[in-house]
Scaffold this active site. Structure first.
Site, PDB file in Angstrom:
ATOM      1  N   ARG A   1      41.422  27.901  41.097  1.00 43.77           N
ATOM      2  CA  ARG A   1      40.321  26.932  41.075  1.00 43.77           C
ATOM      3  C   ARG A   1      40.473  25.868  42.164  1.00 43.77           C
ATOM      4  O   ARG A   1      39.500  25.185  42.509  1.00 43.77           O
ATOM      5  CB  ARG A   1      40.229  26.280  39.697  1.00 43.77           C
TER       6      ARG A   1
ATOM      7  N   ASP B   1      51.905  21.223  36.954  1.00 43.28           N
ATOM      8  CA  ASP B   1      50.573  20.657  37.178  1.00 43.28           C
ATOM      9  C   ASP B   1      50.226  19.580  36.158  1.00 43.28           C
ATOM     10  O   ASP B   1      49.060  19.209  36.011  1.00 43.28           O
ATOM     11  CB  ASP B   1      49.504  21.757  37.183  1.00 43.28           C
TER      12      ASP B   1
ATOM     13  N   TYR C   1      47.037  -2.658  71.733  1.00 43.99           N
ATOM     14  CA  TYR C   1      47.900  -1.572  71.284  1.00 43.99           C
ATOM     15  C   TYR C   1      49.327  -1.904  71.701  1.00 43.99           C
ATOM     16  O   TYR C   1      49.621  -2.051  72.896  1.00 43.99           O
ATOM     17  CB  TYR C   1      47.492  -0.229  71.881  1.00 43.99           C
TER      18      TYR C   1
END
Length: 455
Positions: A20, A107, A354
């Protein structure tokens, strides 16, 4: 909590295909808060200091083995003939182990170590149950197996939904599938379990029925449904993520952090926050972030693998990447990205910069639009900026390069050689001035445009 010191082993079932999920990644390796669900469970198991941790795998076992490494032994269930059959595959791995065994599911990641300990404690009680089942009251019992009891503690019967009668299906006390059992009992009972049921499988819960035939009783303890909710689909994974995040937000606020809009803040499994930290809306924490007391993370920031010091201000719209370390009182402003760089105490990079592979000294100021040019296409190089240095806006510091303490780099400079302490460095082309040139250009172009329209 019991003071018993019986050795513990854990068997984690993870042999399902997880179809699934519709993913090449094994179901139990899908992340919650940046950490695979199996890792959440194994971390809780580890607090019990188990003698053995065995993961029963099937499809995708190579992925599981790579993920868990030496922390668990992998055994294979092939073919998959039910949960009882899965547990039997761990028997050889446990060898002559003679302690208590926890059976868990890869799970079902949120089972707390305290709940596992409660199961073990109940197993060690004086009435010596054959097994202890972890049960819960389901809001929507659906297809869960049911636990039938008349006294609220002893299991009269356990039945899978497929095999339950209409009256049994009305019961809201459900079986999580997890249980504790002595190793000496577990495999002896499993050997007597049959597969005469609707699915033709060997069910682990049937050991309760086998023990009952021998005159031995099994018990159950209850926990909240949210702790034993399984994950079988992307939708359920998202629900688990939401559940975890809601818990962590409440925990963070209880520990002294202020979340302006809690529902918009997302933590990683290992995010650490000090006291009096303020987190504004829409902030995301990746793995490996530590934030010290009194820091403020403004809106729309992303942090990962970084250390934010005491009283630091970050953002809004800032990105801290792995290796960023911000010293006490430093400031990282809007649209600034820091990567593998140290900002010293009180250093500032307020706008549009940066800073990568760099070391910025205390009190240094990085002007808007400044970048450290750290990559030559093959290798990374370091920029070192001394304490109190001032880097003018729109400067490019071409690494490897050092800017000395209290030095000034003029705005718009591209610096490729070291700057001495206290020095002013400006690297600009000479300005060319042509009086009246722009006026003549505009007149000529307007004339051409008018002629083009006539044509």
């Amino acid at each position: 909590m019991s003071e018993t010191t019986r050795p513990v082993a854990a068997i984690v079932l993870a042999a399902g295909k997880g179809t699934r999920m519709k993913s090449e990644l094994h179901k139990v390796l899908h992340p919650i808060a940046g950490r695979p669900m199996l890792e959440h469970l194994l971390a809780s198991v580890a607090t019990l200091d188990p003698v053995h941790t065995v993961v029963v795998a099937g499809h995708g076992r190579e992925q599981i083995a790579a993920a868990v490494g030496e922390r668990a032994q992998i055994v294979v269930q092939e073919p998959q003939l039910g949960t009882g059959h899965a547990v039997q595959q761990a028997q050889a791995a446990l060898g002559d182990f003679d302690g208590d065994v926890l059976v868990l599911y890869g799970d079902v990641p949120f089972v707390a170590s305290s709940t596992m300990q409660r199961m073990l404690d109940r197993l060690s009680d004086n009435d010596a149950p054959a097994a202890v089942v972890l049960a819960f009251r389901a809001t929507d019992p659906g297809a869960y197996g049911r636990v039938i009891s008349v006294d609220g503690k002893t299991i009269l019967k356990m039945v899978e939904y497929k095999d339950a009668s209409e009256d049994e299906r009305k019961v809201d006390l459900c079986n999580s599938g997890m249980m504790a059992c002595r190793a000496a009992d577990l495999f002896v009972l499993l050997a007597r379990v049959g597969n005469d049921n609707a699915a033709g499988e060997y069910y682990l819960p049937d050991i309760v029925k086998v023990a009952s035939h021998d005159g031995r009783k099994s018990k159950f303890i209850e926990t909240h449904e949210s702790e034993v909710r399984g994950i079988n689909s992307r939708s359920e994974l998202a629900t688990a993520e939401r559940q975890w995040q809601e818990f962590r937000r409440e925990e963070a606020m209880a520990e002294g952090a202020s979340l302006i809009a809690p529902e918009t803040v997302f933590f990683s499994w290992d995010t650490r926050l000090g006291r009096d930290v303020t987190i504004e809306p829409n902030v995301v924490f990746g793995p490996g972030v530590t934030v010290a007391d009194g820091a403020t993370i403004h809106a729309f920031c992303h942090l990962e693998g970084c250390e934010v010091g005491k009283g630091v201000s970050v953002g809004p719209f800032a990105r801290l990447r792995p290796g960023a370390k911000l010293g006490e009182g430093s400031k990282i402003g809007n649209f600034v990205e820091i990567k593998n760089a140290v900002m010293g105490e009180g250093a500032k990079a307020n706008h549009l910069s940066y800073i990568g592979d760099a070391e910025v000294g205390a009190g240094a100021n990085i002007g808007a639009g400044t970048i450290t040019c750290n990559y030559d296409g093959y290798f990374k190089h370091k920029t070192v900026i001394g304490a109190g240095a001032f880097i003018g806006s729109n400067s490019a510091l071409i690494a490897p390069v050092k800017i000395g303490a209290d030095a000034i780099v003029g705005a718009g400079s591209a610096v490729s050689r070291d700057v001495a302490p206290g020095e002013l460095r400006m690297v600009r082309a000479e300005q060319l001035v042509k009086p009246g040139w722009a006026d003549r250009f505009h007149d000529a172009m307007k004339k051409k445009k008018a002629e083009a329209k006539k044509g």
